[in-house]
Design a protein around this motif. Structure first.
Motif, short mmCIF file in Angstrom:
data_model
loop_
_atom_site.label_atom_id
_atom_site.label_comp_id
_atom_site.label_asym_id
_atom_site.label_seq_id
_atom_site.Cartn_x
_atom_site.Cartn_y
_atom_site.Cartn_z
N VAL A 77 0.85 -1.19 0.00
CA VAL A 77 0.00 0.00 0.00
C VAL A 77 0.88 1.24 0.00
N TRP A 78 0.28 2.37 -0.35
CA TRP A 78 1.02 3.62 -0.35
C TRP A 78 0.14 4.74 0.20
N ARG A 79 0.80 5.81 0.65
CA ARG A 79 0.09 7.02 1.04
C ARG A 79 0.98 8.23 0.78
N ALA A 80 0.34 9.37 0.53
CA ALA A 80 1.08 10.62 0.35
C ALA A 80 1.47 11.17 1.71
N VAL A 81 2.74 11.53 1.87
CA VAL A 81 3.25 12.10 3.12
C VAL A 81 4.11 13.31 2.76
N ILE B 223 6.07 9.90 -1.28
CA ILE B 223 5.13 8.79 -1.15
C ILE B 223 5.73 7.75 -0.22
N GLU B 224 4.99 7.39 0.82
CA GLU B 224 5.41 6.29 1.70
C GLU B 224 4.84 4.99 1.14
N ALA B 225 5.71 4.06 0.82
CA ALA B 225 5.29 2.79 0.24
C ALA B 225 5.61 1.67 1.22
N ALA C 49 10.27 5.87 -9.36
CA ALA C 49 9.99 6.72 -10.53
C ALA C 49 8.50 7.07 -10.59
N GLU C 50 7.64 6.08 -10.30
CA GLU C 50 6.20 6.35 -10.27
C GLU C 50 5.86 7.35 -9.17
N ALA C 51 6.50 7.21 -8.01
CA ALA C 51 6.22 8.11 -6.88
C ALA C 51 6.61 9.54 -7.21
N ALA C 52 7.75 9.71 -7.87
CA ALA C 52 8.17 11.07 -8.24
C ALA C 52 7.18 11.70 -9.21
N LEU D 286 10.29 5.66 2.13
CA LEU D 286 9.85 6.97 1.67
C LEU D 286 10.42 7.17 0.27
N LEU D 287 9.55 7.29 -0.70
CA LEU D 287 9.98 7.49 -2.08
C LEU D 287 9.84 8.98 -2.37
N PRO D 288 10.96 9.69 -2.49
CA PRO D 288 10.91 11.16 -2.57
C PRO D 288 10.19 11.65 -3.81
#
Length: 381
Positions: A317-321, A325-327, A343-346, A378-380
């Motif tokens: 799961v993921w959420r915006a923080v 994006i926290e995955a 790459a998707e998170a960015a 944490l995906l920056p």
């Protein structure tokens, strides 16, 4: 002809534009994927962001504003965004379900009104809704018509049954929790068994185009239509459908010539929207959601969390923080997968920046209730 579980996964991903983003007009894309689950206003936007190259959310804003797409109660008696030209057939297919579930609900019957009363009221109600009307305006109209106020819960059941479309109001995602409503155009015909039967055949064909191959149980679950009705519609479609043998000898149906990529076709990682339709479209949800993860993704109250899709299956799961994006992965993932997710998170963070950087933030409480992530990153942005 036999088809494996992995080939079923790839067939559905291909039809849902999830094997590679495609260059399509927004309205054409909505038609291709059949229906976008829409009770959370951001989700149709994120669903299309996952499926279209260079997706511009202003295109969906415009399509919703001029009603080339319609947001309304349909399959599974929940909100969907559909192509406006698909609406009449889908609404006809769902008429018996909507009538039974909304007009038979105790919250409606407690008002003293019957289903026959509602159907008699409907033509004048829709005449009143020839332009956008607020809940307050509907309340005043109903009080004048009925000689007294209609309880809010009863009005909610009535408006979910009535062929009403939600009217866009404002950014970031076009709709808020109390939108105005307008009569569907063209208005569906009154309850008609023949129209319902023809509509269900259309719904089944459209469903298979977007989510097939599928079993009778899958079709019934997608729409929340009784299996007997679905079997009758499948039989009526006859040679228009192809029959396959799925895993465990399950009988599956499909549209002849519909895409069925090879099972080894790569599936890129994706950050899926809450309630994405691909997670909810089958009775056997193991096509996309591994059974051990289903209870973590679909919470006890029905919330379906935003998920990581890895090799075509839910992997976390993921959420915006703040900061990106926290995955949280439910099992260990190799570095190349994390790189793809990063790459998707960015890209997603950039997409959200001028709309709603904290999208879905109100659902963060689920992360405090022991989501079993094997690894969290944490995906920056």
């Amino acid at each position: 002809m036999m088809i494996t579980a992995r080939a079923l996964n790839r067939a559905t991903l291909a039809r849902q534009l999830l094997l590679g983003r495609e260059s399509l007009d927004v309205v054409d894309a909505v038609r291709r994927v059949v229906a976008l689950q829409a009770q959370q206003p951001a989700s149709p936007y994120l669903a299309l962001w996952n499926r279209l190259s260079d997706f511009d959310p202003a295109g969906l804003d415009a399509a919703q504003a001029d009603f080339r797409t319609a947001r309304t109660t349909l399959m599974r008696v929940t909100l969907h965004t559909v192509h406006a030209e698909d609406y009449p057939a889908l609404r006809a297919a769902m008429e018996p379900v909507l009538r039974a579930s909304r007009l038979g609900d105790s919250r409606f019957t407690a008002s003293g009104l019957t289903a026959d009363d509602a159907r008699a009221l409907l033509p004048d109600l829709l005449d009143f809704a020839d332009r956008p009307r607020t809940n307050a305006e509907f309340g005043d109209w109903l009080e004048n018509r009925l000689g007294g106020p209609l309880e809010p819960a009863a009005w909610r059941m009535l408006r979910q049954y009535a062929p009403l479309w939600h009217v866009p109001t404002a950014r970031p995602w076009s709709f808020d929790s109390r939108p105005p409503y307008v009569a569907a155009s063209p208005r569906p015909a009154p309850a008609d068994p023949d129209a319902a039967s023809e509509g269900l055949k259309t719904l089944i064909r459209r469903y298979l185009e977007g989510f097939g191959p599928a079993s009778v149980a899958d079709m019934a679950r997608f729409a929340l239509v009784g299996r007997a009705r679905v079997r009758a519609a499948v039989q009526a479609l006859g040679d228009a459908l192809e029959q396959l043998e799925g895993p465990d000898a399950t009988v599956l149906y499909d549209i002849p010539g519909a895409p069925r990529p090879a099972e080894e076709t790569p599936a890129p990682p994706r950050l899926m929207a809450m309630w994405d339709s691909v997670l909810l479209a089958h009775d056997d949800r193991s096509r996309v959601v591994p059974p051990p993860y289903r209870k973590h993704v679909t919470r006890v109250n029905g919330d379906v969390l935003p998920t990581l899709l890895v090799d075509g299956h839910v992997a976390g799961v993921w959420r915006a923080v703040d900061g990106g994006i926290e995955a949280g992965a439910f099992h260990p993932l190799p570095d190349h997968v994390w790189n793809g997710l990063a790459a998707e998170a960015a890209a997603l963070t950039a997409f959200l920046a001028d709309r709603d950087p904290g999208v879905y933030r109100r659902y963060d409480h689920w992360w405090a209730k022991h989501l079993p992530a094997a690894e969290t990153r944490l995906l920056p942005g």
